[in-house]
Motif scaffolding. Sequence first.
Motif, PDB file in Angstrom:
ATOM      1  N   CYS A  83     -11.678   7.662 -10.989  1.00  0.00           N
ATOM      2  CA  CYS A  83     -10.220   7.754 -10.935  1.00  0.00           C
ATOM      3  C   CYS A  83      -9.783   8.090  -9.511  1.00  0.00           C
ATOM      4  N   VAL A  84      -8.664   7.513  -9.098  1.00  0.00           N
ATOM      5  CA  VAL A  84      -7.997   7.908  -7.857  1.00  0.00           C
ATOM      6  C   VAL A  84      -6.592   8.361  -8.225  1.00  0.00           C
ATOM      7  N   LEU A  85      -6.314   9.616  -7.952  1.00  0.00           N
ATOM      8  CA  LEU A  85      -5.009  10.208  -8.245  1.00  0.00           C
ATOM      9  C   LEU A  85      -4.285  10.477  -6.933  1.00  0.00           C
ATOM     10  N   VAL A  86      -3.040  10.020  -6.845  1.00  0.00           N
ATOM     11  CA  VAL A  86      -2.191  10.264  -5.689  1.00  0.00           C
ATOM     12  C   VAL A  86      -1.033  11.149  -6.131  1.00  0.00           C
ATOM     13  N   ALA A  87      -0.712  12.161  -5.330  1.00  0.00           N
ATOM     14  CA  ALA A  87       0.359  13.085  -5.703  1.00  0.00           C
ATOM     15  C   ALA A  87       0.915  13.751  -4.456  1.00  0.00           C
ATOM     16  N   ASP A  88       1.986  14.518  -4.634  1.00  0.00           N
ATOM     17  CA  ASP A  88       2.579  15.216  -3.492  1.00  0.00           C
ATOM     18  C   ASP A  88       2.022  16.634  -3.339  1.00  0.00           C
ATOM     19  N   ARG A  89       0.947  16.918  -4.047  1.00  0.00           N
ATOM     20  CA  ARG A  89       0.279  18.226  -3.975  1.00  0.00           C
ATOM     21  C   ARG A  89      -1.146  18.051  -4.477  1.00  0.00           C
ATOM     22  N   THR A  90      -1.937  19.078  -4.379  1.00  0.00           N
ATOM     23  CA  THR A  90      -3.287  18.997  -4.922  1.00  0.00           C
ATOM     24  C   THR A  90      -3.284  19.265  -6.423  1.00  0.00           C
ATOM     25  N   TRP A  91      -4.006  18.413  -7.135  1.00  0.00           N
ATOM     26  CA  TRP A  91      -4.233  18.596  -8.565  1.00  0.00           C
ATOM     27  C   TRP A  91      -5.725  18.763  -8.833  1.00  0.00           C
ATOM     28  N   SER A  92      -6.442  19.313  -7.882  1.00  0.00           N
ATOM     29  CA  SER A  92      -7.896  19.435  -8.018  1.00  0.00           C
ATOM     30  C   SER A  92      -8.287  20.299  -9.212  1.00  0.00           C
ATOM     31  N   ASP A  93      -7.586  21.408  -9.411  1.00  0.00           N
ATOM     32  CA  ASP A  93      -7.926  22.287 -10.544  1.00  0.00           C
ATOM     33  C   ASP A  93      -7.723  21.564 -11.872  1.00  0.00           C
ATOM     34  N   ALA A  94      -6.600  20.857 -11.989  1.00  0.00           N
ATOM     35  CA  ALA A  94      -6.347  20.124 -13.230  1.00  0.00           C
ATOM     36  C   ALA A  94      -7.389  19.028 -13.440  1.00  0.00           C
ATOM     37  N   ALA A  95      -7.817  18.400 -12.355  1.00  0.00           N
ATOM     38  CA  ALA A  95      -8.837  17.352 -12.472  1.00  0.00           C
ATOM     39  C   ALA A  95     -10.156  17.945 -12.973  1.00  0.00           C
ATOM     40  N   ARG A  96     -10.544  19.080 -12.448  1.00  0.00           N
ATOM     41  CA  ARG A  96     -11.795  19.715 -12.892  1.00  0.00           C
ATOM     42  C   ARG A  96     -11.693  20.150 -14.351  1.00  0.00           C
ATOM     43  N   GLU A  97     -10.523  20.671 -14.744  1.00  0.00           N
ATOM     44  CA  GLU A  97     -10.335  21.073 -16.133  1.00  0.00           C
ATOM     45  C   GLU A  97     -10.442  19.873 -17.080  1.00  0.00           C
ATOM     46  N   ALA A  98     -10.085  18.689 -16.581  1.00  0.00           N
ATOM     47  CA  ALA A  98     -10.166  17.476 -17.397  1.00  0.00           C
ATOM     48  C   ALA A  98     -11.572  16.887 -17.403  1.00  0.00           C
ATOM     49  N   GLY A  99     -12.504  17.492 -16.680  1.00  0.00           N
ATOM     50  CA  GLY A  99     -13.882  17.038 -16.687  1.00  0.00           C
ATOM     51  C   GLY A  99     -14.303  16.208 -15.492  1.00  0.00           C
ATOM     52  N   TRP A 100     -13.413  16.090 -14.498  1.00  0.00           N
ATOM     53  CA  TRP A 100     -13.737  15.303 -13.308  1.00  0.00           C
ATOM     54  C   TRP A 100     -14.419  16.152 -12.243  1.00  0.00           C
ATOM     55  N   THR A 101     -15.170  15.497 -11.373  1.00  0.00           N
ATOM     56  CA  THR A 101     -15.649  16.089 -10.128  1.00  0.00           C
ATOM     57  C   THR A 101     -14.809  15.512  -9.001  1.00  0.00           C
ATOM     58  N   VAL A 102     -14.279  16.386  -8.155  1.00  0.00           N
ATOM     59  CA  VAL A 102     -13.482  15.925  -7.018  1.00  0.00           C
ATOM     60  C   VAL A 102     -14.453  15.551  -5.906  1.00  0.00           C
ATOM     61  N   ALA A 103     -14.731  14.259  -5.791  1.00  0.00           N
ATOM     62  CA  ALA A 103     -15.702  13.789  -4.802  1.00  0.00           C
ATOM     63  C   ALA A 103     -15.142  13.888  -3.389  1.00  0.00           C
ATOM     64  N   GLU A 104     -13.871  13.529  -3.223  1.00  0.00           N
ATOM     65  CA  GLU A 104     -13.217  13.601  -1.915  1.00  0.00           C
ATOM     66  C   GLU A 104     -11.731  13.825  -2.126  1.00  0.00           C
ATOM     67  N   ARG A 105     -11.106  14.429  -1.132  1.00  0.00           N
ATOM     68  CA  ARG A 105      -9.648  14.605  -1.179  1.00  0.00           C
ATOM     69  C   ARG A 105      -9.105  14.442   0.230  1.00  0.00           C
ATOM     70  N   PHE A 106      -8.015  13.693   0.348  1.00  0.00           N
ATOM     71  CA  PHE A 106      -7.399  13.414   1.639  1.00  0.00           C
ATOM     72  C   PHE A 106      -5.922  13.790   1.597  1.00  0.00           C
ATOM     73  N   GLU A 107      -5.418  14.265   2.704  1.00  0.00           N
ATOM     74  CA  GLU A 107      -3.995  14.526   2.848  1.00  0.00           C
ATOM     75  C   GLU A 107      -3.431  13.524   3.846  1.00  0.00           C
ATOM     76  N   ARG A 108      -2.530  12.678   3.375  1.00  0.00           N
ATOM     77  CA  ARG A 108      -2.009  11.582   4.193  1.00  0.00           C
ATOM     78  C   ARG A 108      -0.495  11.731   4.363  1.00  0.00           C
ATOM     79  N   ARG A 109      -0.083  12.000   5.598  1.00  0.00           N
ATOM     80  CA  ARG A 109       1.332  12.242   5.876  1.00  0.00           C
ATOM     81  C   ARG A 109       2.111  10.933   5.848  1.00  0.00           C
ATOM     82  N   VAL A 110       3.144  10.900   5.023  1.00  0.00           N
ATOM     83  CA  VAL A 110       4.023   9.737   4.940  1.00  0.00           C
ATOM     84  C   VAL A 110       5.204   9.924   5.889  1.00  0.00           C
ATOM     85  N   HIS A 111       5.842  11.077   5.828  1.00  0.00           N
ATOM     86  CA  HIS A 111       6.877  11.475   6.782  1.00  0.00           C
ATOM     87  C   HIS A 111       6.946  12.991   6.754  1.00  0.00           C
TER      88      HIS A 111
END
Length: 343
Positions: free
Chosen positions: A304-332
């Motif tokens: 899965c690739v999740l895009v959001a305006d904040r980190t949802w890493s904790d929710a992803a782990r609670e759902a059974g995922w491993t956060v392999a990588e996380r990037f912060e990409r500035r739009v403006h």
Amino acid sequence: MYVLELGGQDDDFAACEAASAASDVSVLAPGLATARGVTERARYLAYTHRACELVGTADPTVESARALLDAATIDREGTVAVRAVDVRASTGIDTQRAERTLGGVLTDRGFAVDLDAPEHTLYAYFADPAGDDEGGSGEARCALGWLETESVRDFGDRQPTNRPFFQPGSMDPLEARALVNVAGARPGATVVDPMCGTGGLLLEAGLVGARVVGGDAQEKMVRGTRENLEYVLDGTGHPDRTAYPESGRWDLFRSDAARLPLADGRADAVVFDAPYGRQSRIEGELRPLVSGALREARRVAPRCVLVADRTWSDAAREAGWTVAERFERRVHRSLVRHVHVLK
């Protein structure tokens, strides 16, 4: 080995996307990466402009580049051209001088130069983090490589405002292509977007040959996405069909993202752009929505690739995922996209 010319300013994210079409990708210098192998999917990368068969690396000077080419074995025949690139204008190198010098080495070796339609093009990349205003990673390098493939750069023709159905905030096709590539879109793969909005992610996944399945809680969005998919994937809005694989099949449904009408393990990947909002009322609604969508994504796909305006890493782990990588990409100034790569 290959050298990759990266686009954008986020080399780590570009390398992550490149890994969907190449093996053992590693950032070499600002705007450059190496790869052990490259597949035909490199033509559809968003943040890799070119892949070149690596001749070697040296210090970022014309003299070092000439010495490297002088010592190289060249197992090629036909006309040649040299293209020198001052990556991100970081070195101040005289690219015309570099091209003349390296072209002289090739003509001394018996090659004929054809600047208009060469049979082989040698790229000379010069990069230096000290001259990179964005503070790039890596060391100063010159990399020489013979052009192997160039990516299809038609994103400007597919801006959200050019589609039949448009809503403010629609994702740029360049970013959407990168995200679906990271998710694993390719011919034979099934990619699901449970919050499809206007369908930008589905369009890019379909163009690179994936079968795409989209859903949204709003009937208006489902109808609009259908218009966009018909226009781009099936109709007159399709870019040059000779440049792309055959578009994958597509299906749409109206559904809560936390209750998808899909069987377990039905997809190869899920990719979605979660709703944005910082107000307290919206915050209270977002948590169960995103958490439920992550649980459903885990049920139907292994990636899965999740895009959001904040980190949802904790929710992803609670759902059974491993956060392999996380990037912060500035739009403006007021928006940073958080990209979670989940396995």
